[in-house]
Scaffold this motif. Structure first.
Motif, short mmCIF file in Angstrom:
data_model
loop_
_atom_site.label_atom_id
_atom_site.label_comp_id
_atom_site.label_asym_id
_atom_site.label_seq_id
_atom_site.Cartn_x
_atom_site.Cartn_y
_atom_site.Cartn_z
N ASP A 7 49.18 -63.68 20.02
CA ASP A 7 49.03 -64.99 19.37
C ASP A 7 47.68 -65.58 19.75
N VAL A 8 47.03 -66.22 18.80
CA VAL A 8 45.76 -66.90 19.06
C VAL A 8 46.01 -68.40 18.94
N LEU A 9 45.67 -69.13 20.01
CA LEU A 9 45.93 -70.56 20.10
C LEU A 9 44.63 -71.35 20.10
N LEU A 10 44.73 -72.60 19.67
CA LEU A 10 43.65 -73.56 19.87
C LEU A 10 44.15 -74.52 20.93
N LYS A 14 45.68 -82.16 23.60
CA LYS A 14 47.12 -82.29 23.39
C LYS A 14 47.89 -81.29 24.26
N ALA A 15 47.25 -80.17 24.58
CA ALA A 15 47.89 -79.16 25.44
C ALA A 15 47.69 -79.50 26.92
N SER A 16 46.51 -80.01 27.27
CA SER A 16 46.21 -80.40 28.64
C SER A 16 44.89 -81.17 28.67
N ILE A 17 44.81 -82.14 29.54
CA ILE A 17 43.62 -82.99 29.64
C ILE A 17 42.36 -82.20 29.96
N GLN A 18 42.51 -81.00 30.56
CA GLN A 18 41.34 -80.20 30.92
C GLN A 18 40.57 -79.68 29.71
N PHE A 19 41.20 -79.66 28.54
CA PHE A 19 40.55 -79.11 27.35
C PHE A 19 39.91 -80.21 26.51
N THR A 20 38.95 -80.91 27.11
CA THR A 20 38.23 -81.95 26.37
C THR A 20 37.40 -81.32 25.26
N PRO A 22 37.74 -78.15 22.77
CA PRO A 22 38.75 -77.18 22.37
C PRO A 22 38.34 -75.74 22.70
N MET A 23 39.36 -74.93 23.05
CA MET A 23 39.13 -73.54 23.40
C MET A 23 40.08 -72.65 22.60
N THR A 24 39.55 -71.57 22.06
CA THR A 24 40.37 -70.57 21.38
C THR A 24 40.82 -69.56 22.42
N PHE A 25 42.10 -69.18 22.36
CA PHE A 25 42.73 -68.44 23.45
C PHE A 25 43.70 -67.41 22.89
N ARG A 26 43.55 -66.14 23.28
CA ARG A 26 44.49 -65.09 22.86
C ARG A 26 45.50 -64.84 23.97
N VAL A 27 46.77 -64.94 23.63
CA VAL A 27 47.86 -64.80 24.61
C VAL A 27 48.06 -63.34 25.01
N ILE A 28 48.17 -63.13 26.33
CA ILE A 28 48.60 -61.85 26.87
C ILE A 28 50.09 -61.94 27.21
N GLY A 29 50.47 -63.06 27.83
CA GLY A 29 51.86 -63.25 28.21
C GLY A 29 52.09 -64.63 28.78
N VAL A 30 53.35 -64.94 29.01
CA VAL A 30 53.76 -66.22 29.58
C VAL A 30 54.38 -65.94 30.94
N VAL A 31 53.98 -66.72 31.94
CA VAL A 31 54.54 -66.58 33.28
C VAL A 31 55.89 -67.28 33.28
N THR A 32 56.96 -66.51 33.47
CA THR A 32 58.30 -67.08 33.39
C THR A 32 58.98 -67.25 34.74
N TYR A 46 43.07 -64.53 27.11
CA TYR A 46 41.62 -64.43 27.09
C TYR A 46 41.03 -65.60 26.32
N GLN A 47 40.00 -66.21 26.88
CA GLN A 47 39.22 -67.20 26.17
C GLN A 47 38.37 -66.44 25.16
N LEU A 48 38.31 -66.91 23.92
CA LEU A 48 37.58 -66.23 22.86
C LEU A 48 36.32 -67.00 22.48
N ASP A 49 35.29 -66.25 22.06
CA ASP A 49 34.08 -66.90 21.56
C ASP A 49 34.24 -67.15 20.06
N LYS A 50 33.18 -67.65 19.42
CA LYS A 50 33.23 -67.99 18.00
C LYS A 50 33.49 -66.78 17.10
#
Length: 85
Positions: A7-10, A14-20, A22-32, A46-50
């Motif tokens: 999954d690729v996320l923006l 809204k996700a966290s105050i640290q993302f003033t 925006p960052m594009t991010f490809r999911v590897i997994g979720v820590v459960t 992974y943080q993705l470039d343009k």
């Protein structure tokens, strides 16, 4: 929201105050196996470039309700575009 590898996320404020910025991010997994605040999750990816290339491996702590899916992974690991960039 269920996150899947690929999954690729923006990530925005809204996700966290640290993302003033925006960052594009490809999911590897979720820590459960870590206990978190209700509605918050640790996500590896992974943080993705343009161009969509991975530039840094990261673990982020985000509010699930604030995640925006740009591309959803198909079951076999391929990615299906769900929204134009």
């Amino acid at each position: 929201m269920r996150l899947n590898p690929g999954d690729v996320l923006l990530l925005t404020k809204k996700a966290s105050i640290q993302f003033t910025k925006p960052m594009t991010f490809r999911v590897i997994g979720v820590v459960t196996d870590w206990i978190t605040y209700d509605g918050w999750v640790w996500v590896d990816g992974y943080q993705l470039d343009k161009k969509g290339d991975a530039v840094e491996k990261r673990r982020v702590f985000v509010q699930a309700a604030g995640l925006r899916v740009l591309k959803a992974a198909i079951g076999d690991g391929r990615v299906k575009r769900t929204q134009r960039w």
